[in-house]
Write an enzyme that holds these catalytic residues in place. Structure first.
Site, short mmCIF file in Angstrom:
data_model
loop_
_atom_site.label_atom_id
_atom_site.label_comp_id
_atom_site.label_asym_id
_atom_site.label_seq_id
_atom_site.Cartn_x
_atom_site.Cartn_y
_atom_site.Cartn_z
N ASN A 119 -7.11 6.71 5.24
CA ASN A 119 -7.23 5.60 4.30
C ASN A 119 -7.82 4.35 4.94
OD1 ASN A 119 -6.27 7.16 2.23
ND2 ASN A 119 -4.17 6.43 2.40
N HIS A 174 0.82 -1.21 0.00
CA HIS A 174 0.00 0.00 0.00
C HIS A 174 0.85 1.26 0.00
CE1 HIS A 174 -2.82 3.09 1.29
NE2 HIS A 174 -3.81 2.27 0.93
N ARG A 175 1.80 1.38 0.91
CA ARG A 175 2.77 2.47 1.03
C ARG A 175 2.19 3.80 1.50
NH1 ARG A 175 6.53 3.34 -3.70
NH2 ARG A 175 4.62 4.02 -4.68
N ASP A 176 0.90 3.87 1.85
CA ASP A 176 0.32 5.14 2.31
C ASP A 176 -0.77 4.90 3.36
OD1 ASP A 176 0.02 7.93 2.43
OD2 ASP A 176 -1.50 7.93 0.85
N LEU A 177 -0.50 3.99 4.28
CA LEU A 177 -1.48 3.73 5.34
C LEU A 177 -1.51 4.90 6.30
CD1 LEU A 177 -0.77 -0.01 6.18
CD2 LEU A 177 -2.72 0.93 4.93
#
Length: 192
Positions: free
Chosen positions: A33, A26-29
């Site tokens: 989100n 994911h890299r953007d938790l």
């Protein structure tokens, strides 16, 4: 209640484990989100920065990593991602190639905040916040939130290890640890 938080985060761990098994990171938790449905089911949103990790590529030489780091830096400096910085991993903060363990760190930061009500890393500016992520150790959840389960503190500490080799290596393991915490916490709830 802690049992509700554990229920949500156990489900989130399972969802991330499935994504990681499919080589998607994911890299953007961050809180924005994660959505909790009316049925009390957590959902992970915004796969905009998600990336498929190809096992045949050496991430150190992966040109798509370089492009994604450039895009990430541009977004940060424009202010678009400032809220999400508090949950980024040390390797992301330093511009190194992320992998599934990046999500494990961010997940740990989210779990820490859900349990304590405060972020594990803070700073007055972008530089202060990044420095905190890279160098500071968060205060134990058992200090910030007396009565929080010690085993949960250990799980979060392991998720938030700066060195990716010292973090959990899979979300499956994180989920198993949370299930163990739930087993120890739920009987106490019945007695209260």
């Amino acid at each position: 209640p802690i049992t509700r938080i554990l229920g949500w985060f156990t489900q989130l761990a399972a969802a991330l484990d499935e994504a990681h098994r499919r080589r998607v990171t994911h890299r953007d938790l961050k809180p924005e989100n994660i959505m909790i449905t009316e049925d009390d089911v957590p959902k992970i949103l915004d796969m905009g920065l998600a990336r498929i990790i190809r096992p045949d590529l050496d991430v150190r030489d992966n040109q798509s990593h370089t492009r994604s780091v450039d895009v990430l830096r541009t977004l940060m400096h424009s202010g678009a991602l400032l809220d999400g910085i508090a949950y980024m991993s040390p390797e992301q903060a330093e511009g190194r190639a992320p992998d599934h363990r990046t999500d494990i760190f961010s997940y740990g930061a989210l779990l820490y905040q859900a349990v304590t009500g405060v972020r594990p890393f803070t700073g007055e500016s972008y530089v202060d916040l990044v420095s905190s992520i890279v160098w500071d150790e968060p205060e134990a959840i058992t200090v910030v939130k007396p009565g929080a389960p010690y085993l949960l503190n250990q799980t979060i500490i392991t998720c938030l290890q700066k060195d990716v080799r010292r973090r959990y290596q899979s979300m499956q393991k994180v989920g198993e640890e949370l299930e163990e915490v739930r087993r120890k916490v739920e009987p106490r709830k019945v007695m209260e």
